[in-house]
Scaffold this active site. Structure first.
Site, PDB file in Angstrom:
ATOM      1  N   HIS A 202      26.942   1.877 -18.380  1.00 22.80           N
ATOM      2  CA  HIS A 202      27.726   2.912 -19.058  1.00 22.80           C
ATOM      3  C   HIS A 202      29.187   2.858 -18.642  1.00 22.80           C
ATOM      4  O   HIS A 202      29.554   3.291 -17.544  1.00 22.80           O
ATOM      5  CB  HIS A 202      27.165   4.301 -18.743  1.00 22.80           C
ATOM      6  CG  HIS A 202      27.655   5.373 -19.674  1.00 22.80           C
ATOM      7  ND1 HIS A 202      26.867   5.925 -20.653  1.00 22.80           N
ATOM      8  CD2 HIS A 202      28.872   5.973 -19.793  1.00 22.80           C
ATOM      9  CE1 HIS A 202      27.555   6.840 -21.320  1.00 22.80           C
ATOM     10  NE2 HIS A 202      28.780   6.871 -20.815  1.00 22.80           N
TER      11      HIS A 202
ATOM     12  N   HIS B  42      33.459   2.486 -20.638  1.00 21.70           N
ATOM     13  CA  HIS B  42      34.239   2.510 -21.870  1.00 21.70           C
ATOM     14  C   HIS B  42      35.464   1.619 -21.720  1.00 21.70           C
ATOM     15  O   HIS B  42      35.970   1.429 -20.611  1.00 21.70           O
ATOM     16  CB  HIS B  42      34.720   3.934 -22.178  1.00 21.70           C
ATOM     17  CG  HIS B  42      33.664   4.979 -22.084  1.00 21.70           C
ATOM     18  ND1 HIS B  42      32.684   5.143 -23.035  1.00 21.70           N
ATOM     19  CD2 HIS B  42      33.423   5.928 -21.131  1.00 21.70           C
ATOM     20  CE1 HIS B  42      31.891   6.150 -22.688  1.00 21.70           C
ATOM     21  NE2 HIS B  42      32.318   6.641 -21.542  1.00 21.70           N
TER      22      HIS B  42
ATOM     23  N   TYR C  77      39.935  14.951 -25.544  1.00 22.43           N
ATOM     24  CA  TYR C  77      40.806  14.539 -24.432  1.00 22.43           C
ATOM     25  C   TYR C  77      41.546  13.282 -24.864  1.00 22.43           C
ATOM     26  O   TYR C  77      41.215  12.667 -25.898  1.00 22.43           O
ATOM     27  CB  TYR C  77      39.972  14.263 -23.172  1.00 22.43           C
ATOM     28  CG  TYR C  77      38.915  13.207 -23.377  1.00 22.43           C
ATOM     29  CD1 TYR C  77      39.199  11.847 -23.256  1.00 22.43           C
ATOM     30  CD2 TYR C  77      37.606  13.561 -23.723  1.00 22.43           C
ATOM     31  CE1 TYR C  77      38.241  10.885 -23.472  1.00 22.43           C
ATOM     32  CE2 TYR C  77      36.635  12.598 -23.936  1.00 22.43           C
ATOM     33  CZ  TYR C  77      36.957  11.264 -23.805  1.00 22.43           C
ATOM     34  OH  TYR C  77      35.997  10.302 -24.026  1.00 22.43           O
TER      35      TYR C  77
ATOM     36  N   ARG D  42      25.025   6.083 -30.517  1.00 24.66           N
ATOM     37  CA  ARG D  42      25.188   7.277 -29.689  1.00 24.66           C
ATOM     38  C   ARG D  42      25.326   8.539 -30.536  1.00 24.66           C
ATOM     39  O   ARG D  42      26.107   8.581 -31.490  1.00 24.66           O
ATOM     40  CB  ARG D  42      26.430   7.133 -28.802  1.00 24.66           C
ATOM     41  CG  ARG D  42      26.485   8.164 -27.675  1.00 24.66           C
ATOM     42  CD  ARG D  42      27.781   8.069 -26.908  1.00 24.66           C
ATOM     43  NE  ARG D  42      27.641   8.592 -25.542  1.00 24.66           N
ATOM     44  CZ  ARG D  42      28.658   8.889 -24.747  1.00 24.66           C
ATOM     45  NH1 ARG D  42      29.903   8.726 -25.163  1.00 24.66           N
ATOM     46  NH2 ARG D  42      28.460   9.346 -23.532  1.00 24.66           N
TER      47      ARG D  42
ATOM     48  N   HIS E  95      23.929  10.567 -18.346  1.00 24.08           N
ATOM     49  CA  HIS E  95      24.402  11.367 -17.215  1.00 24.08           C
ATOM     50  C   HIS E  95      23.353  12.344 -16.672  1.00 24.08           C
ATOM     51  O   HIS E  95      23.645  13.512 -16.395  1.00 24.08           O
ATOM     52  CB  HIS E  95      25.680  12.124 -17.607  1.00 24.08           C
ATOM     53  CG  HIS E  95      26.746  11.247 -18.167  1.00 24.08           C
ATOM     54  ND1 HIS E  95      26.915   9.930 -17.786  1.00 24.08           N
ATOM     55  CD2 HIS E  95      27.704  11.481 -19.114  1.00 24.08           C
ATOM     56  CE1 HIS E  95      27.931   9.395 -18.458  1.00 24.08           C
ATOM     57  NE2 HIS E  95      28.415  10.316 -19.268  1.00 24.08           N
TER      58      HIS E  95
ATOM     59  N   ASP F  95      30.121   5.152 -15.625  1.00 29.44           N
ATOM     60  CA  ASP F  95      30.886   6.086 -16.461  1.00 29.44           C
ATOM     61  C   ASP F  95      32.393   5.838 -16.329  1.00 29.44           C
ATOM     62  O   ASP F  95      33.208   6.724 -16.593  1.00 29.44           O
ATOM     63  CB  ASP F  95      30.546   7.541 -16.134  1.00 29.44           C
ATOM     64  CG  ASP F  95      31.030   8.536 -17.188  1.00 29.44           C
ATOM     65  OD1 ASP F  95      31.142   8.135 -18.361  1.00 29.44           O
ATOM     66  OD2 ASP F  95      31.299   9.698 -16.840  1.00 29.44           O
TER      67      ASP F  95
END
Length: 287
Positions: A26, A28, A45, A120, A175, A242
């Protein structure tokens, strides 16, 4: 909209010897070319640049050889940048896309060839695809052997269970359920996660401890939570960094997050399942 904090330049050593082909399931990527790849206006954000080169550096510093990129919400369903990165690393990277219900089979086929292995559903941040689309999308991806990945608050699960259990594809929960560990492992949301793991073949990402903990930066309150999930089925657990850790007020050390596995899963054989075997099964990595 102010930029999120940037990830730390220095990453601490993992604190244990990682098995070969360890996978961060996980993370990005965010290009610095905001003209060619604009952010959606309804984003929650604004992330700093976290481009391919820096992402690969993070993998190297943490001792990971494989990775799974998750389409970040600020790009909406514009998967172009993630797909370009995947195509450059076909042997060691896979992806999770974000699409709308109108996606065509030809588009899905092209995404599959690029390395995408799931879609997702995101109901926590602007720019995502919501629950209304999940049945339609699950039917469209079933023949590809993909899964649905869910960014939700596990306190939503009891109400959603009837629908989730009927999906024709397995699910992955981000998560550790993204609900405060202070709720306790007897909470109906946690029990619902366990039901999906035990009886419906779902998976859970042991990621985002800093999103569910009140104990920064040690996250000791997450230990019983993570251990209870692993005890539910060590064969359905994944680990994710993450990175670049967006939309938070305090920046964790990615290496320290990885080191938590030695407490959550003290046995090296179980850590190998979480870091190597399980991701290979779910995302189709081969030696």
């Amino acid at each position: 909209m102010e930029y999120c904090l940037a990830p730390l330049e220095h990453i601490a050593p993992a604190g244990f010897s990682l098995p070969a082909n360890a996978c961060d399931t996980h993370a990005h990527v965010v290009t610095d070319d905001t003209d060619a790849y604009p952010f959606v206006t309804n984003r929650s954000y604004t992330p700093p640049a976290a481009p391919e080169k820096r992402y690969l550096s993070m993998l190297e510093k943490t001792g990971m050889q494989r990775g799974v990129l998750v389409q970040i919400s600020v790009y909406g369903d514009d998967n172009r940048y993630m797909l370009q990165v995947l195509k450059r690393h076909p042997h060691n990277l896979r992806g999770i896309g974000v699409v709308r219900e109108t996606i065509t089979d030809q588009q899905l086929r092209e995404m599959h060839e690029a390395g995408v292995r799931g879609l997702r559903i995101n109901v926590l941040f602007g720019g995502g695809t919501g629950f209304d689309a999940m049945e339609t999308l699950a039917r469209k991806i079933a023949d590809y052997g993909w899964h649905m990945q869910f960014l939700l608050d596990a306190r939503q699960l009891p109400e959603l269970l009837p629908r989730l259990k009927k999906l024709p594809v397995p699910g992955v929960i981000d998560h550790m359920g993204h609900m405060p560990v202070a709720e306790g492992t007897n909470h109906p949301g946690f029990r619902a996660m366990q039901e999906l793991i035990e009886h419906h073949g779902w998976w859970v990402k042991l990621s985002g401890a800093y999103r569910i903990s009140e104990d920064f930066p040690e996250f000791k309150d997450v230990v019983p939570w993570a251990q209870a999930l692993i005890a539910t089925s060590e064969d359905r657990m994944l680990w994710g960094s993450d990175w670049p850790h967006v939309s938070i007020t305090r920046m964790p050390d990615t290496g320290h997050l990885l080191s938590q596995l030695t407490t959550w899963a003290p046995q090296a054989a179980i850590r190998k399942k979480i870091l190597v075997d399980n991701p290979a099964t779910l995302y189709g990595f081969t030696s």
